[in-house]
Design a protein around this motif. Sequence first.
Motif, PDB file in Angstrom:
ATOM      1  N   THR A 113       1.146   9.528  -6.425  1.00  0.00           N
ATOM      2  CA  THR A 113       1.076  10.920  -5.989  1.00  0.00           C
ATOM      3  C   THR A 113       2.079  11.725  -6.786  1.00  0.00           C
ATOM      4  N   SER A 120      -9.587  -0.160  -5.923  1.00  0.00           N
ATOM      5  CA  SER A 120      -9.960   0.815  -4.911  1.00  0.00           C
ATOM      6  C   SER A 120      -9.749   0.168  -3.551  1.00  0.00           C
ATOM      7  N   LEU A 179      -3.821   3.563  -9.809  1.00  0.00           N
ATOM      8  CA  LEU A 179      -4.342   2.381  -9.134  1.00  0.00           C
ATOM      9  C   LEU A 179      -5.455   1.746  -9.965  1.00  0.00           C
ATOM     10  N   LYS A 212       0.827  -1.212   0.000  1.00  0.00           N
ATOM     11  CA  LYS A 212       0.000   0.000   0.000  1.00  0.00           C
ATOM     12  C   LYS A 212       0.858   1.257   0.000  1.00  0.00           C
ATOM     13  N   GLN A 213       1.883   1.296   0.834  1.00  0.00           N
ATOM     14  CA  GLN A 213       2.741   2.474   0.919  1.00  0.00           C
ATOM     15  C   GLN A 213       3.552   2.676  -0.355  1.00  0.00           C
ATOM     16  N   ARG A 263       1.168   4.022  -2.966  1.00  0.00           N
ATOM     17  CA  ARG A 263       0.779   5.409  -2.672  1.00  0.00           C
ATOM     18  C   ARG A 263       1.868   6.383  -3.099  1.00  0.00           C
ATOM     19  N   GLN A 264       3.112   5.967  -2.934  1.00  0.00           N
ATOM     20  CA  GLN A 264       4.230   6.847  -3.282  1.00  0.00           C
ATOM     21  C   GLN A 264       4.224   7.212  -4.760  1.00  0.00           C
ATOM     22  N   ARG A 288      -4.113  -5.886  -4.497  1.00  0.00           N
ATOM     23  CA  ARG A 288      -3.921  -4.520  -4.985  1.00  0.00           C
ATOM     24  C   ARG A 288      -3.257  -4.575  -6.358  1.00  0.00           C
TER      25      ARG A 288
END
Length: 331
Positions: free
Chosen positions: A272, A292, A289, A264-265, A268-269, A314
């Motif tokens: 963004t 969801s 992504l 997840k991290q 996310r990086q 994911r």
Amino acid sequence: MPRHVTFTHQPVLAERCIALLGKGVEQAGKNGRALIIDATLGLGGHSELILKTYPQVHLIGIDRDKQALASSMSRLQNYSQRFKAVHATYDAIGAVASAYSDDKYPLAAILMDLGVSSMQLDDTARGFSYAQDSELDMRMDQSKGKSARELLAELSGEQISKILREYGEERFATRIARAIVEKRQETPIETSKQLVEIVRDSIPAPARRSGGNPAKRTFQALRIAVNQELSILSAAVPTALDALAPGGVLVVESYQSLEDRIVKQAFRQVVTSQMPEGIPVYKPAAFALLTSGAEKAEAAEIEKNPRSASVRLRAIQKLRMQTEKIGEQNA
């Protein structure tokens, strides 16, 4: 030599994985020609479905377990012209991608199905399962590294406690570690039965009445420590994202919160924007992504395959080429 043992295996969220990987083949491939890497080959269940579904795809399967490689190579022998198995940990995915992808077969998709495999759990000789008595090995690659019984014999109580607390989220880590140190002074701790009994006796009776087998978290923690699973995953995800061709897709199936948090991290990086707020020239994120949050197995699949109950899936797609390696962005 690896033993040839027959095991049953049901790929988790198979149809969803195939569909997501197909987005990469469609957008990054060359008229259906593409390379897919199954970074956790196991018994080849997902790989077999990929090769059946996408007849022009070439597939590289990575696994550190020589027994798994032997079984999957036998299973996939009919696809020998399009399939190759590589003995490695999946943080070597960058080198594998460089060796096997090219302009004709760009790296369009990567699958990571994390955790311990059905084969490893079901083989009583491997020591992964707290439900069966066997020697405490737990190495996914039995040709190298220290086994669980060696770690229990050598590490201090403080080190054992830290492993149980950080990798198993075990709230009675200190009590269990203290009991292990005391017990090993009397006799070596070499079997899963011995360890299960130590854990059970260390946990207060009220806490043993719910949450399944009380040794579950201890076995998970030792397995992660023996195989360095989280450090390998932390290195592998950014490397995989870097290796994908534009349009390529990474799909990750995790089975416990520590794995899922790393994935997840990392996702996310890269979804963004790297530009500070307020800058008029907007630099779009390099990835998008495809899921969801984390997707889970439905009740029908869990009923057929109980091991799917804890899965968290994911997926992410590469939109453009990186100008710098992902691991360097925050350096």
